[in-house]
Design an enzyme around this catalytic site. Structure first.
Site, PDB file in Angstrom:
ATOM      1  N   ASP A 139       0.771  -1.266  -0.293  1.00 33.24           N
ATOM      2  CA  ASP A 139      -0.153  -0.419   0.286  1.00 33.24           C
ATOM      3  C   ASP A 139       0.788   1.342   0.218  1.00 33.24           C
ATOM      4  O   ASP A 139       1.306   1.517   1.020  1.00 33.24           O
ATOM      5  CB  ASP A 139      -1.069   0.385   1.275  1.00 33.24           C
ATOM      6  CG  ASP A 139      -1.376   1.336   1.012  1.00 33.24           C
ATOM      7  OD1 ASP A 139      -1.896   2.044   0.466  1.00 33.24           O
ATOM      8  OD2 ASP A 139      -2.818   0.805   1.844  1.00 33.24           O
ATOM      9  N   ASP A 183      -1.687   5.595  -6.687  1.00 30.82           N
ATOM     10  CA  ASP A 183      -1.976   5.093  -5.250  1.00 30.82           C
ATOM     11  C   ASP A 183      -2.110   2.977  -5.602  1.00 30.82           C
ATOM     12  O   ASP A 183      -2.564   3.004  -7.176  1.00 30.82           O
ATOM     13  CB  ASP A 183      -3.655   5.481  -5.065  1.00 30.82           C
ATOM     14  CG  ASP A 183      -3.731   4.121  -3.799  1.00 30.82           C
ATOM     15  OD1 ASP A 183      -2.914   4.080  -2.828  1.00 30.82           O
ATOM     16  OD2 ASP A 183      -4.365   3.652  -4.194  1.00 30.82           O
TER      17      ASP A 183
END
Ligand code: NAG
Ligand code: NAG
Ligand code: NAG
Ligand code: NAG
Ligand code: NAG
Length: 439
Positions: free
Chosen positions: A116, A318
């Site tokens: 992440d 992201d």
């Protein structure tokens, strides 16, 4: 004897290949500082759903997951506005999209943790966890190098992202919201081994309690720029440099890679400057200047793309969002340009949150994201999703949800797959190059 063994292994090998489960592909020997990256639904992933879902269900589920993700990314961007919970009766089943195998403790226990880029801390479900969905839990009692941090530890006084550590008894804990879930974890330390690199005393959250179902089942490895991220904790080893190539989510055969540190990174790569937004200083902001559909630059209101340190507006890369989201005025302009290029005779339909789908074969235009100093032209595989039966094709992008503080454009994993993304934090730049890490 030797020959029998050989024939047996050959038979096993062909069986494995026929079933797409070549064990060698799933567990290649570790090389230096490079880890294999798997899609959560890949045959190599222990987190894949027990039953194959239909194409429509997969798409819809990933979209719902994205809604929760966008809420997480936008939370605390604008201090005064409250975040409206996502309106959805359905449960979000999976949250991790891309995972890596991390060895934790002594002797080591394997956890498949979500990668992440927008989270700073790492957390893992621990033995005794109340509410954790995973049957694989990290058993701290079995690790001789495990340590719980007390309230005097310097890490306990650090502010990281959306949560501040607190004191519970004399144990340092933190409580945070991730998507629709809440987690409470003890701040702990143990050895994390990434590929061949042991990192002793890695600080992470040992999850005690969770609510909701959107946490990655076996934990999360934060690669953002916050104080507790891998970049900060392994600063001397990796010098805040890493790259990854995400495999295509429809490809069952291949894994991508996460390469940590400056060694072995591509030399020929286009860069755009990384920006730091004080509203969310750990996110990887870039300057998106415009979007081209075919050869024509789309007319997008400049405010929809502008970086703004006051509001937190701008564009981020992201790894945890699946489909690229643009704020509404930008999305509508891009979508309309795309539809216009397809032509008027093809009927536009929708599927879940995708509003630009076709049930007839289409010839799609290319799309170019124009960043400061770098244009990235996406091939059709990064732009369109096709149903298994081949009857429906959708533009794999959507408008940012309107029920959150909608100021962020998010360049998501579907648009990144089969590209190498190089995060060069010391030089404040992000590199992008095509790389076929899956077919
Ligand atoms: C954690 O935070 C949530 C939401 O703010 C709150 O409802 C809950 O009581 C907190 N739990 C603890 C143990 O602090
Ligand atoms: C967290 O810390 C508390 C207090 O020390 C302890 O009782 C609990 O077992 C710890 N939980 C985990 C998962 O380590
Ligand atoms: C996976 O590999 C097998 C055997 O090499 C091949 O037949 C198959 O087409 C591949 N599948 C994909 C999705 O690439
Ligand atoms: C940022 O947004 C605020 C609030 O909307 C606005 O007043 C300000 O002019 C913007 N700053 C820039 C540099 O655009
Ligand atoms: C990106 O494309 C635009 C429009 O075609 C062009 O004007 C610009 O020079 C390109 N930028 C780079 C860095 O190549």
């Amino acid at each position: 004897m030797k020959q029998t063994l050989f024939l047996l292994s050959l038979a096993f090998l062909s069986f494995s290949i026929a079933h797409g489960l070549n064990p060698n592909r799933c567990d290649l020997p570790n090389q230096g500082s490079t880890l294999q990256v798997f899609h959560v639904n890949s045959p190599c992933s222990p987190l894949r759903p027990p039953e194959a879902m239909s194409w429509e269900d997969t798409v819809l589920q990933l979209q719902e997951k994205d809604e929760a993700r966008l809420q997480f990314l936008s939370s605390s961007l604008v201090a005064k506005k409250s975040v409206v919970p996502i309106a959805s009766g359905r449960q979000i089943l999976q949250s991790a999209t891309y995972i890596v195998k991390v060895q934790i403790g002594t002797p080591s226990q394997s956890m498949f943790m979500a990668v992440d880029t927008s989270n700073d801390a790492a957390w893992v479900p621990c033995s005794g966890c109340v509410g954790c969905s995973s049957s694989v839990l990290f058993d701290s009692a079995k690790s001789t190098s495990f340590k719980s941090l007390d309230c005097q530890a310097s890490q306990c006084t650090q502010k990281f992202q959306v949560s501040n550590p607190k004191c519970g008894g004399n144990t340092c804990t933190f409580n945070m919201t991730y998507g629709g879930s809440n987690l409470l974890a003890n701040l702990s330390q143990d050895t994390f081994t990434l590929a061949t690199d042991p990192i002793p005393g890695y600080t992470f959250g040992c999850i005690q309690t969770t609510t909701g179902t959107s946490l990655p089942p076996q934990g999360l490895l934060g690669l953002s720029r916050g104080p507790l991220s891998l970049l900060s904790q392994a600063q001397s080893l990796y010098q805040s440099t890493f790259s990854y190539c995400l495999p295509n989510f429809r490809s069952t055969n291949f894994s991508g890679s996460l390469r940590l540190g400056p060694v072995g990174q591509p030399k020929k790569i286009k860069y755009t400057p990384l920006l730091k937004n004080p509203r969310r200083s750990s996110l990887y902001y870039v300057n998106l200047i415009g979007i081209r559909v075919g050869s024509k630059i789309v007319d997008i209101p400049p405010s929809a793309l502008a970086f703004n340190a006051t509001t937190g507006a701008g564009t981020i890369f992201d790894s945890g969002t699946v489909y690229t989201r643009l704020v509404e005025p930008a999305y509508v302009a891009v979508r309309d340009a795309f539809r216009k290029r397809i032509g008027g005779s093809a009927t536009v339909t929708s599927l879940g949150g995708f509003d630009t789908c076709y049930t007839v074969p289409i010839v799609a235009p290319t799309m170019t994201f124009m960043f400061d100093g770098m244009n990235v032209t996406l091939p059709q595989d990064n732009l369109l999703i096709h149903s298994t039966a081949g009857t429906t094709t959708c533009l794999a992008m959507a408008s940012a949800p309107n029920n959150v503080n909608s100021v962020l454009n998010v360049i998501a994993s579907m648009q990144q797959q089969n590209h190498r993304l190089l995060f060069d934090v010391p030089n404040s730049r992000l590199g992008v190059a095509r790389e076929q890490c899956s077919s």
